[in-house]
Each structure stands twice: as C-alpha cells, then as structure tokens.
Design an enzyme around this catalytic site. Structure first.
Site, PDB file in Angstrom:
ATOM      1  N   THR A  20       0.809  -1.220   0.000  1.00  0.00           N
ATOM      2  CA  THR A  20       0.000   0.000   0.000  1.00  0.00           C
ATOM      3  C   THR A  20       0.843   1.271   0.000  1.00  0.00           C
ATOM      4  OG1 THR A  20      -0.149  -0.032   2.418  1.00  0.00           O
ATOM      5  CG2 THR A  20      -1.921  -1.128   1.186  1.00  0.00           C
ATOM      6  N   CYS A  56      17.959   5.199  -2.993  1.00  0.00           N
ATOM      7  CA  CYS A  56      17.502   5.788  -4.257  1.00  0.00           C
ATOM      8  C   CYS A  56      18.529   6.746  -4.851  1.00  0.00           C
ATOM      9  CB  CYS A  56      16.169   6.494  -4.046  1.00  0.00           C
ATOM     10  SG  CYS A  56      16.138   7.687  -2.701  1.00  0.00           S
ATOM     11  N   ARG A  58      17.018  18.419   0.750  1.00  0.00           N
ATOM     12  CA  ARG A  58      15.608  18.242   0.404  1.00  0.00           C
ATOM     13  C   ARG A  58      15.096  19.524  -0.243  1.00  0.00           C
ATOM     14  NH1 ARG A  58      13.669  13.539   0.184  1.00  0.00           N
ATOM     15  NH2 ARG A  58      13.949  13.031   2.402  1.00  0.00           N
ATOM     16  N   HIS A 115      14.720  12.755  -8.075  1.00  0.00           N
ATOM     17  CA  HIS A 115      15.893  13.355  -7.435  1.00  0.00           C
ATOM     18  C   HIS A 115      16.874  13.835  -8.499  1.00  0.00           C
ATOM     19  CE1 HIS A 115      14.298  12.029  -3.754  1.00  0.00           C
ATOM     20  NE2 HIS A 115      15.128  11.041  -3.448  1.00  0.00           N
TER      21      HIS A 115
END
Length: 342
Positions: A17, A138, A244, A251
C-alpha cells in the site's frame, strides 16, 4: 533456433500500500514480467481491502511469514527493522527476496545490485550463498547508473555529489506536506512542519536523515558506502551533501568526478549514450538538460550539463543527473533484479 519464454513466477509484494509498493505493481506490468500470481501483503489495518491493479482487482492480505514463503519472488517495500526481522526467514523458505530497505546493504554476504552496473553480483545467489538481495538507496542508484560507465571507461579517483531530493523521498506524507503547506503559505495561513524538520515550501533543507559523528548525515554516508560496494572500489573517496527541495518527485544530483585517465566531455557523452539505463540530455544552448519534471515516470536516468571540471582539468568532469527515485531508485531497480533471476 527457438527461445523459450521464462516460466511465470509467483510474486509477492510486502508493503503493497506504500508509494514504493504501488510502483512495484505498476512496474511489473509495464515490463511484462511473467507473473503467475500476484500477492499483495500489507498491515492488519489494510487487510481485506480490495485495490485495482493492472493485474485486475486484488485483495490485500495481512502479512504472514508462512504465507509469503510460498512465493518464488518477494519484493519488500518495508522498514529496515521489519526486513531484519522477517527477510531471512522468507529467504530460508526458498524465495528470492529483494529488500528495498537499508537493512542488509552493508552485509558482505548480501549482494547490493544495480543491474546495469553489477548484475554479476547475482552469482552469489546462483552459487547457493543465499536468496536475499539488497536494493540500494535511491540517491545512490541514480548516481551509479552514470558513474559506472564512466568508471569502466576512464576510472574514478574521486567523486563529489550534491543532491536535490524530492519530497516523495520521505513518502506520500512528504508530498502531502509540501502541497498542503504551500497552499497555507500562499493563503497567508500558518505553515506547520511535521514530516520535515523545517517548513519545506519555498525552502531548501540541507538535512536528510540523522547527523553522524563526522558531520555528514546518514543519507549522505549511504551514498559513500553503497557507491563503493556497487562499483567494487572499497577505498573510493566519495563526498555527498544531500538537500531536500520543494518538488514532488525525481531526485537530481550535481556530480563532480576526478578520473584516472584523461577524459573529455565528448568522450564522456559517447560512453553515456551507449550506457544502459541512461539517456543523455545535453544541449544546454537549447535548454536541454536533466530536470525532475521530465524524469518523473521515466525508467532511464537523464544525464547532462557534461563539461570539463575547472578543478580537475582534463582528468575531471562536472555533470548533472536526474532520475525518478520511486522507479530507478526503488521499484524499477527491484524488478530489474527479479528479471536477472528469470
């Protein structure tokens, strides 16, 4: 000579989910992975709910180690603590387990794989050393798709990375906070931060994850540790500053490399143009360069702004890369690893 199609596999996604789990379902379909049966496992809270998928309507099942053990391939999109607790048992049951968390990335006995760069690391699995594989961070995955071909062609001596990481790196909650608090900012309402340490609208936050004793954050050190392991250069100097930024997805990274052999931008472009998983976007005069808005939803990592480093001269390059961190940085890379087992 005829070639036979790979036999269909029973595939389970644990954490189905979440943002990465949902992407895994989509990527399996987009890449025509031979799925014989798809099991979607989630928390007790979500169990019993039906969801629409490209494979039809599926019912979410409460996670159970014994049930998951019966699958051929298990993709984990869960926390590191959850993975540490359950992944070894699932693998011991005979499944190929591909874990998206950081739990096993630094374990010498667990391969850390980006298929375009070190698919040969699957050999450890084929030799019976285990059936557990780690998916990289990532940011690292996006970087090494470009760094790997450059290392093979010119050798890497040093790497410096500055990242510009989207709010979705903090999950769906991060994206929601960006949207909601940007609206508040524009409407003159109080801007409250809960996901991020500081307000994210119209701001940059030079902290992702906790600070370590050396002054770097854990996110930054992941790039160092994982790049060394994937490229098989254990002493490669890699320095990263992770930031961030207020974008939804994909990214970006500014990368400076010092090479062992002389390198020119044209030579680097030629190498990268032939590299799997890379698309060169490098016509700056026409405004063609990597950007999150274009990389979003794409399998390939965009590379551009390739130029001679003013610091390292003919032994250095500056470049800019951009990739969808939910895809190449997570779901796509996991499915590509599963494809290696076919």
């Amino acid at each position: 000579m005829s070639t036979s199609s790979p036999s269909p596999r029973r595939v389970a996604i644990v954490g189905a989910t979440g943002a990465v789990g949902r992407e895994m379902v989509d990527v399996l379909h987009r890449r025509s992975f031979p799925v014989a049966e798809l099991g979607l496992f989630a928390s007790e809270r979500s169990a019993g709910r039906t969801v629409e998928t490209p494979f039809g309507e599926k019912t979410l099942v409460a996670f159970d180690v014994e049930k998951v053990k019966g699958y051929d391939i298990v993709l984990l999109a869960v926390s590191g603590d959850f993975a540490k607790e359950h992944a070894p048992a699932i693998a011991a049951g005979g499944a190929l387990v591909i874990d998206n968390s950081s739990a096993f990335r630094y374990d010498d006995n667990v391969p850390l794989i980006v298929p375009e760069i070190n698919a040969h690391a699957m050999g450890a699995i084929e030799q019976g050393k285990g059936k557990l594989i780690a998916n990289p961070n990532c940011t690292t995955a996006i970087a090494v798709v470009a760094l790997g071909p450059l290392h093979k062609a010119f050798g890497l001596k040093r790497v410096i990375v500055s990242t510009y990481q989207a709010t979705s790196g903090a999950g769906a909650e991060g994206m929601a906070e960006l949207e909601e608090q940007t609206r508040n900012q524009l409407d003159g309402k109080p801007v409250v931060n809960s996901v991020f340490r500081h307000p994210i609208p119209f701001n940059l936050i030079p902290q992702i994850d906790a600070f370590q004793e050396n002054g770097y954050t854990k996110e930054e050190m992941k790039v160092t540790w994982e790049t060394r392991k994937i490229l098989e250069i254990p002493d490669l100097p890699v320095s990263c500053t992770a930031v961030r930024i207020p974008t939804y997805r994909a990214h970006s990274e500014a990368i400076t490399v010092e090479t062992l052999s002389p390198v020119t931008p044209d030579a680097a472009r030629a190498v990268l143009a032939d590299a799997p998983g890379v698309v060169v976007k490098d016509v700056p005069a026409d405004g063609v360069y990597p950007m999150p808005i274009n990389a979003t939803g794409q399998f390939d990592v965009e590379v551009g702004r390739i130029r001679t480093s003013l610091i390292f001269g003919d032994h250095g390059l500056d470049l800019f890369v951009c990739g969808d961190q939910l895809l190449k940085g997570a779901a796509l890379n996991a499915v590509q690893i599963a494809e290696l087992s076919l």
